[in-house]
Design an enzyme around this catalytic site. Structure first.
Site, mmCIF file in Angstrom:
data_model
loop_
_atom_site.group_PDB
_atom_site.id
_atom_site.type_symbol
_atom_site.label_atom_id
_atom_site.label_comp_id
_atom_site.label_asym_id
_atom_site.label_seq_id
_atom_site.Cartn_x
_atom_site.Cartn_y
_atom_site.Cartn_z
ATOM 1 N N GLY A 1 31.453 47.787 34.733
ATOM 2 C CA GLY A 1 31.883 46.558 35.396
ATOM 3 C C GLY A 1 31.059 45.351 35.001
ATOM 4 N N GLY B 1 35.928 51.074 37.072
ATOM 5 C CA GLY B 1 36.416 51.878 38.201
ATOM 6 C C GLY B 1 36.033 53.344 38.057
HETATM 7 N N1 ATP Z 1 25.844 35.952 46.332
HETATM 8 C C1 ATP Z 1 27.086 36.087 45.891
HETATM 9 N N2 ATP Z 1 28.104 35.442 46.486
HETATM 10 C C2 ATP Z 1 29.361 35.584 46.013
HETATM 11 N N3 ATP Z 1 29.704 36.357 44.954
HETATM 12 C C3 ATP Z 1 28.722 37.009 44.337
HETATM 13 C C4 ATP Z 1 27.369 36.904 44.771
HETATM 14 N N4 ATP Z 1 26.619 37.679 43.962
HETATM 15 C C5 ATP Z 1 27.442 38.211 43.052
HETATM 16 N N5 ATP Z 1 28.718 37.814 43.265
HETATM 17 C C6 ATP Z 1 29.898 38.118 42.447
HETATM 18 O O1 ATP Z 1 30.183 39.480 42.449
HETATM 19 C C7 ATP Z 1 31.050 39.718 41.357
HETATM 20 C C8 ATP Z 1 30.932 41.143 40.906
HETATM 21 O O2 ATP Z 1 31.217 41.972 41.992
HETATM 22 P P1 ATP Z 1 31.888 43.393 41.827
HETATM 23 O O3 ATP Z 1 31.799 44.051 43.143
HETATM 24 O O4 ATP Z 1 33.231 43.231 41.180
HETATM 25 O O5 ATP Z 1 30.818 44.027 40.806
HETATM 26 P P2 ATP Z 1 30.891 45.173 39.765
HETATM 27 O O6 ATP Z 1 30.798 46.453 40.474
HETATM 28 O O7 ATP Z 1 29.895 44.914 38.720
HETATM 29 O O8 ATP Z 1 32.295 45.070 39.065
HETATM 30 P P3 ATP Z 1 33.462 46.114 38.909
HETATM 31 O O9 ATP Z 1 34.123 46.195 40.255
HETATM 32 O O10 ATP Z 1 34.271 45.448 37.843
HETATM 33 O O11 ATP Z 1 32.876 47.419 38.483
HETATM 34 C C9 ATP Z 1 30.669 38.730 40.281
HETATM 35 O O12 ATP Z 1 31.822 38.037 39.867
HETATM 36 C C10 ATP Z 1 29.654 37.810 40.980
HETATM 37 O O13 ATP Z 1 29.891 36.449 40.743
HETATM 38 O O1 3PG Z 2 39.606 48.719 32.417
HETATM 39 C C1 3PG Z 2 39.628 49.762 33.102
HETATM 40 O O2 3PG Z 2 38.928 49.902 34.140
HETATM 41 C C2 3PG Z 2 40.422 50.936 32.610
HETATM 42 O O3 3PG Z 2 40.970 50.696 31.338
HETATM 43 C C3 3PG Z 2 41.489 51.337 33.595
HETATM 44 O O4 3PG Z 2 42.420 50.316 33.754
HETATM 45 P P1 3PG Z 2 43.299 50.237 35.090
HETATM 46 O O5 3PG Z 2 42.372 49.827 36.200
HETATM 47 O O6 3PG Z 2 44.372 49.208 34.795
HETATM 48 O O7 3PG Z 2 43.875 51.604 35.337
#
Ligand code: ATP
Ligand code: 3PG
Length: 400
Positions: free
Chosen positions: A357, A380
């Site tokens: 992510g 994910g």
């Molecule tokens: N203090 C804050 N206030 C608001 N948003 C924040 C703060 N700190 C971080 N973020 C935001 O959180 C987002 C990432 O959160 P997310 O939960 O999607 O993280 P991730 O686990 O790395 O991503 P993914 O779900 O793609 O695996 C970033 O876009 C960032 O700008």
């Molecule tokens: O980018 C991702 O996390 C994977 O390629 C899976 O894609 P999806 O969330 O559209 O299933």
């Protein structure tokens, strides 16, 4: 349960054989259809190379985006030049995933040849895991390799259904590496073992946090979720992101950390902004005293020091989710500092795992990707794995 690997298949198993390889080529493309991050393409190469080197005829299948029906914007054609370049062979592309034309292309494929099928999600049957569609995919090949770790949390026709009709069904090298780190290193870590969890909301990380409580010695929290913890402790949080319905949960998580003997560290100071914008005014304040009208968008310098010191004695660290709004330069310091700290720890032999992510994007942005022990290609999928959930795309493979 360990899974059979493509590495277990030798020349005799592979020479002249048609191998259906599910890869995750779901990469970001810009408005000119140019790849902006080719990490997933590069990560897919070792398995394809191994198969080619052993005389297999390689049929690649992937999705791109979430198309509803055939959508030119989501064609896999833009992937062909980069794949060809990395493999040193002209990769052919089909206009479809199944059907007569595809069968002809497969039949004409020489040993060591590579054919990329068109976006498998152009068929709604893919995401429905339709058995008839899975059978048609399976009929193209003699054996199956799943190297699409990023899509392993989806029970789709090309990731799960196809294994019922195509054997052997084995894990690719990328899939194995991801499992080795995200399951192996996490369930049997060298200790002390620390996790750093950030991101926007506590609600999307509850599963991960609870699961990590069972495994880690130290848990550092950052990102938007910390304000729900502060509010639960009675601090003033200004206009920071708070999930009002998760206040009790935050208190319960703090209690749970104590009960499990996990050191839970929350930032002691934060960088606040007067608006959610790249050009906002900003200042550093104690975490317990965020002024009205200001919102916390990053962890502060004291917290960076405390976190760095806490990480110093560790042997394994896993990181998921940025420490702040790293997309805005002004609020990227906390995330950058953690990335640098992990790079430094890697240099000292600590196992550092970046769990997919946005934290991966942050590490790439800081130019430190090659310093980490492992960077996951799954967002994910890595979260679900860290939550302890089984991945259907892995379960379906042959046991070792
Ligand atoms: N203090 C804050 N206030 C608001 N948003 C924040 C703060 N700190 C971080 N973020 C935001 O959180 C987002 C990432 O959160 P997310 O939960 O999607 O993280 P991730 O686990 O790395 O991503 P993914 O779900 O793609 O695996 C970033 O876009 C960032 O700008
Ligand atoms: O980018 C991702 O996390 C994977 O390629 C899976 O894609 P999806 O969330 O559209 O299933």
């Amino acid at each position: 349960m360990a899974k059979r690997s493509v590495g277990d298949l030798k020349e005799a198993d592979l020479k002249g054989k048609r191998v259906f390889v599910r890869v995750d080529l779901n990469v970001p493309l810009d408005e000119n259809q140019k790849i902006t991050d080719d990490t997933r393409v590069r990560a897919a190469i070792p398995t394809i190379k191994y198969l080619r080197d052993h005389g297999a005829r390689v049929i690649l299948s992937s999705h791109l985006g979430r198309p509803k029906g055939i959508t030119p914007k989501y064609s896999l054609k833009p992937l062909v030049p980069r794949l060809s370049e990395l493999l040193g062979v002209n990769v052919e592309i089909a206009n479809d995933s199944i059907g007569d034309e595809v069968e002809k292309l497969v039949a004409a494929l020489p040993e060591g040849g590579v054919l990329l099928l068109e976006n498998v999600r152009f068929y709604k049957e893919e995401e429905k895991n339709d058995p008839e569609f899975a059978k048609k995919l399976a009929s193209l090949a003699d054996l199956y390799v799943n190297d699409a770790f990023g899509t392993a949390h989806r029970a789709h026709a090309s990731t799960e259904g196809v294994t019922k009709y195509l054997k052997p069904a084995v894990a690719g090298f990328l899939m194995q590496k991801e499992l080795d780190y995200l399951v192996g290193a996490v369930s049997n870590p060298e200790r002390p073992f620390a996790a750093i969890v950030g991101g926007s909301k506590v609600s999307s990380k509850i599963g991960v946090i609870e699961s990590l409580f069972e495994k880690v010695n130290l848990l550092l929290l950052g990102g938007g979720m910390i304000f729900t913890f502060y509010k639960a402790q009675g601090y003033s949080v200004g206009s920071s992101l708070v999930e009002e319905d998760k206040l009790e949960l935050a208190t319960a998580l703090i209690e749970k950390a104590k009960a499990k003997g996990v050191s839970l560290l929350l930032p002691t100071d934060v960088v606040v902004a007067n608006k959610f914008a790249a050009d906002a005014d900003s200042k550093v304040v104690p975490a317990s005293a965020i002024p009205d009208g200001w919102m916390g968008l990053d962890i502060g310098p004291d917290s960076i020091n405390t976190f760095s010191e806490a990480l110093d004695g560790t042997k394994t660290v896993i990181w998921n989710g940025p420490m702040g709004v790293f997309e805005f330069e002004k609020f990227a310091a906390g995330t950058d500092a953690i990335a640098k700290k992990l790079a430094e720890l890697s240099g000292r032999g600590v196992t550092t795992i970046i769990g997919g992510g946005d934290s991966v994007a942050a590490v790439e942005k800081a130019g430190l990707a090659d310093k980490m022990s492992h960077i996951s290609t799954g967002g994910g999928a890595s979260l679900e794995l860290l939550e302890g959930k089984p991945l259907p795309g892995v379960l379906a493979l042959d046991d070792a």
